[in-house]
Design a protein around this motif. Structure first.
Motif, PDB file in Angstrom:
ATOM      1  N   ILE A 184       0.846  -1.201   0.000  1.00 20.12           N
ATOM      2  CA  ILE A 184       0.000   0.000   0.000  1.00 20.12           C
ATOM      3  C   ILE A 184       0.878   1.246   0.000  1.00 20.12           C
ATOM      4  N   ALA A 185       2.009   1.166   0.710  1.00 24.09           N
ATOM      5  CA  ALA A 185       2.940   2.287   0.766  1.00 24.09           C
ATOM      6  C   ALA A 185       4.105   2.127  -0.198  1.00 24.09           C
ATOM      7  N   ASN A 186       4.449   0.868  -0.499  1.00 23.69           N
ATOM      8  CA  ASN A 186       5.568   0.594  -1.391  1.00 23.69           C
ATOM      9  C   ASN A 186       5.183  -0.572  -2.292  1.00 23.69           C
ATOM     10  N   ALA A 187       4.828  -0.264  -3.527  1.00 19.79           N
ATOM     11  CA  ALA A 187       4.322  -1.280  -4.444  1.00 19.79           C
ATOM     12  C   ALA A 187       5.319  -2.405  -4.676  1.00 19.79           C
ATOM     13  N   ASP A 188       6.606  -2.110  -4.524  1.00 19.71           N
ATOM     14  CA  ASP A 188       7.629  -3.126  -4.767  1.00 19.71           C
ATOM     15  C   ASP A 188       7.634  -4.231  -3.711  1.00 19.71           C
ATOM     16  N   ALA A 189       7.012  -3.971  -2.556  1.00 18.39           N
ATOM     17  CA  ALA A 189       7.058  -4.933  -1.450  1.00 18.39           C
ATOM     18  C   ALA A 189       6.473  -6.279  -1.834  1.00 18.39           C
ATOM     19  N   SER A 190       5.415  -6.269  -2.650  1.00 17.65           N
ATOM     20  CA  SER A 190       4.774  -7.535  -3.025  1.00 17.65           C
ATOM     21  C   SER A 190       4.746  -7.743  -4.533  1.00 17.65           C
TER      22      SER A 190
END
Length: 272
Positions: A138-144
């Motif tokens: 939600i805050a960092n699209a790269d996380a998932s």
């Protein structure tokens, strides 16, 4: 012994902050954030580093489900949401004992089958580290991004999954306490099998217990039944809230089982 809760909260806070730093801010090189990420059970298995899993199995056999209370970010997220229940209509102010749900075993079997046959969507949806990755997107699209693009889906799907996961986790914690850990989570189910016979466990001293119900009412895992002086240590997530709350010092974290100390319950004259 009541300091155990304070120590647990401090460690869980550090672990949760490190998880957020790792997933949201990408601080993967910091030794603390990297250590917390590498301490997660399922990612370590996927990376074929079985030593981490073996470590947590041993720790669970010794001390119970401390992993769920300290390291798991979804567990800490539920702890943060629990105090909000007083603002939600229909949410119980106090917890009550609930029997273990058999469906957790069925979910665990489905989870294992999906891992074996390669249906990765189920582990992504219900495994806590993957849930936290989706929430962090939600805050960092790269996380998932890696999770969802691997399924042939876009980053937007990962963000949507994160929003839905966050809402469900928060609402579950508010209305049902730690039911996610003891019904849905495959890691929690696996650790409960070991934690049921943990060397150190939560025990109620029947000679000290006044039956005030405070420990049962504060137990998010709903695993304490005061009327029977019973604690289901398989579901206990070692938050130590009950120990801190007990006014009689009747509930303890210890080795061995309590024996009746009242004279009427002792053997008389050496006869049984």
């Amino acid at each position: 012994m009541k300091n155990l809760r304070t120590i647990r909260i401090l460690l869980a806070t550090v672990a949760f902050a490190a998880t957020v730093a790792y997933l949201v801010f990408g601080l993967s090189e910091h030794p603390v954030t990297r250590a917390v990420a590498e301490a997660q059970i399922v990612p370590s298995l996927m990376a074929e580093t079985a030593g981490v899993t073996l470590f947590w199995l041993i720790m669970t056999w010794l001390f119970g489900r401390v992993y769920c209370a300290v390291i798991c970010p979804v567990g800490t997220l539920q702890d943060l949401a629990a105090p909000l229940r007083k603002y939600f209509p229909g949410a119980r102010k106090n917890y009550r004992f609930k029997s273990a749900k058999k469906i957790r075993n069925h979910i665990f079997i489905v989870y294992l089958l999906c891992l074996v046959i390669g249906v990765t969507v189920v582990p992504i949806v219900i495994e806590p580290w993957n849930i936290m990755r989706s929430i962090s997107s939600i805050a960092n699209a790269d996380a998932s991004a890696e999770l969802w693009t691997g399924l042939g889906l876009g980053v937007g799907v990962g963000i949507l999954a994160g929003v839905i996961s966050l809402l469900l986790i928060l609402l579950s914690a508010i209305y049902f306490g730690r039911d996610f850990c003891n019904v849905i989570c495959p890691v929690g189910t696996a650790l409960s099998l070991v934690g049921s016979s943990a060397l150190y466990h939560i025990e109620i001293d029947p000679d000290k217990c006044s039956g005030c119900l405070k420990c049962e009412e504060i137990c998010q895992a709903s695993c304490i039944k005061v009327t029977d002086r019973y604690v289901d240590n398989a579901r206990c997530i070692r938050c130590f809230d009950c120990i801190a709350e007990c006014p009689d010092g009747a509930i303890r974290y210890q080795r061995g089982r309590n024996r009746a100390a009242t004279p009427l319950l002792r053997q008389v004259g050496g006869r049984k």
